[in-house]
Design an enzyme around this catalytic site. Structure first.
Site, mmCIF file in Angstrom:
data_model
loop_
_atom_site.group_PDB
_atom_site.id
_atom_site.type_symbol
_atom_site.label_atom_id
_atom_site.label_comp_id
_atom_site.label_asym_id
_atom_site.label_seq_id
_atom_site.Cartn_x
_atom_site.Cartn_y
_atom_site.Cartn_z
ATOM 1 N N HIS A 21 42.654 37.380 40.466
ATOM 2 C CA HIS A 21 43.918 37.793 39.854
ATOM 3 C C HIS A 21 45.092 36.969 40.386
ATOM 4 C CE1 HIS A 21 46.629 40.767 37.940
ATOM 5 N NE2 HIS A 21 47.436 40.489 38.963
ATOM 6 N N GLU A 22 45.181 36.861 41.687
ATOM 7 C CA GLU A 22 46.312 36.148 42.276
ATOM 8 C C GLU A 22 46.221 34.649 42.042
ATOM 9 O OE1 GLU A 22 48.733 37.852 43.054
ATOM 10 O OE2 GLU A 22 47.725 39.788 43.179
ATOM 11 N N HIS A 25 48.053 33.892 38.844
ATOM 12 C CA HIS A 25 49.497 33.748 39.043
ATOM 13 C C HIS A 25 49.823 32.414 39.721
ATOM 14 C CE1 HIS A 25 50.291 37.775 37.739
ATOM 15 N NE2 HIS A 25 49.709 38.366 38.776
#
Length: 447
Positions: A21-22, A25
């Protein structure tokens, strides 16, 4: 040992999904030219820390593994002050709305892409599963009213090919949330095909669990009375039965399905029976006396040590595997959103919400079953994480996207006061959801 496996499997899953997920980003932020100050897995006190890259990005593993974050240079963040003139163009707040939205949505999107990758891998490697063969539907159930019978094999669900029991269950869950009638193409034990209309609206999908399938009347069956496996040193093996034998009759009464054989055996503990078999086209006869097994409720049933369950290999080519993986991820995402909607309007129970305890329990169970089961679990949780973060709740990624939508509509971002109040509301909502999920977890454990 089981507890250790559960904890390790849960922490591994959590770590992988947070990093994915990170990284979403982080990678898009770098592509947009934003300076990344810190990449953290977890919150709280750092356990491990190192610095790398031209921007001297700080990589951190923190003590509380329930989440993570990517800290970017932002002039609105007091911790970033002062921002040098050279770095100002690289600040997150200086980027266009489109770039900021892309950075925010990249996290959930990475989770969805990761799920597609996992499902693709599972489809290519293949799984061993029982076919979509039905057992006898309870009298009066929607399945019985539709005309489904013991031994029917489902071939098609509303135009979608069905190859395994898990595919049938998934299709039924989707149909149950929609609550519409569906058409099933089935083949009976004699090889005759027919189409039936199954009304899913009467199944009442308030609670998505095994009891829903039981209410619907769709239960897994073993199909024809052909022996697929024998337990060593049990009654059937000692009597000379073999894998591949077809049981034709018991005490002169014809049997067609494995369910009928099981029912006759369970009701005849300690009573000698005459079995008529067919082996390689040759009729044979055996004398069988089912052993006695006492159940926890005190009842005594018969047992002979036969396994009727058919297993098959389900595998797809790379292209079809990708198509199915993408479709499964999309369908699961839409299903999750529909369930959220049904819980909000009261058509589904909040008991469907699971928390970290239930997730950890499933992580341990799937890890003990095998790699394919664990990867399926990872894919499902990855989708859930992606969908959850896209919900328009302040604090989550979807909340930030909501701010950007407001900015586009009014021509300026929401005021600092509005954002602060919204963030507090968002935190309160997450606390309530977490408390409810934990309550459901504890209720399941205690029951």
């Amino acid at each position: 040992m089981d507890l250790i496996t559960t904890i390790l499997a849960f922490l591994l899953a959590l770590g992988i999904l947070i990093v994915i997920h990170e990284l979403g980003h982080y990678s898009i932020a770098r592509q947009c030219g934003v300076k990344v100050l810190r990449f953290s897995v977890g919150f709280g006190r750092p356990l491990f820390r190192w610095v790398s890259g031209p921007d001297r990005t700080e990589w951190v593993v923190s003590a509380i593994p329930y989440g993570g974050y990517v800290k970017m240079l932002d002039e609105n963040d007091p911790d970033c002050a002062p921002v040098s003139a050279a770095d100002r163009p690289r600040a997150f707040n200086r980027q266009s709305v489109g770039k900021r939205a892309a950075i925010v949505v990249a996290g959930p999107f990475a989770n969805l892409l990761f799920a597609i990758l996992l499902y693709w891998l599972i489809n290519v490697v293949g799984t061993v599963e029982p076919p979509a063969v039905l057992g006898p539907p309870p009298q009066g159930s929607p399945a019985a009213q539709a005309g489904l019978e013991d031994g029917d094999r489902v071939l098609d669900f509303d135009g979608r090919s069905i190859r395994s029991w898990s595919e049938l269950r998934w299709a039924l869950l989707q149909g149950g949330v929609a609550g519409l009638p569906v058409r099933l193409a089935v083949r009976d034990l004699q090889g005759r095909e027919r189409t039936v209309r199954l009304d899913l609206s009467s199944g009442r999908a308030e609670d998505v669990d095994d009891s829903w399938f039981e209410r619907l009347g769709v239960v897994r069956g073993a199909g024809s009375a052909v022996i697929r496996g024998l337990v060593a040193n049990e009654v059937a093996a000692k009597a000379g039965l073999a894998v591949g034998d077809r049981i034709v009759a018991i005490d002169g009464v014809a049997v067609r399905t494995a369910t009928e054989v099981t029912q006759r055996v369970r009701a005849s503990a300690g009573q000698t029976q005459t079995w008529e078999l067919e082996r390689d086209g040759v009729a044979q006869r055996r004398t069988i006396t089912p052993g006695q097994v006492t159940l926890p409720d005190g009842r005594t049933i018969g047992r002979v040590g036969i396994d009727f369950l058919e297993l098959q290999s389900v595998r797809y080519g790379p292209i079809e595997a990708l198509e199915r993986a993408s479709q499964r991820t999309w369908d699961t995402s839409i299903f999750s959103l529909r369930m959220v909607g049904r819980m909000l309007d009261g058509r589904a129970s909040w008991r469907n919400l699971s928390g970290p305890v239930s997730i950890a329990d499933v992580a341990g169970q799937t890890a003990r079953i095998g790699l394919i089961a664990y990867l399926s679990f990872l894919a499902l949780v990855s989708i859930s994480l992606g969908v959850l973060n896209l919900l328009p709740i302040p604090v989550l990624d979807g909340g930030h996207l909501l701010y950007y939508a407001v900015e586009i509509l009014k021509g300026s971002p929401p005021s600092a006061h509005t954002v602060e109040v919204a963030q507090r509301i968002g935190v309160g909502m997450l606390i309530l959801l977490t408390a409810l999920a934990l309550y459901n977890d504890l209720t399941r454990l205690l029951s």
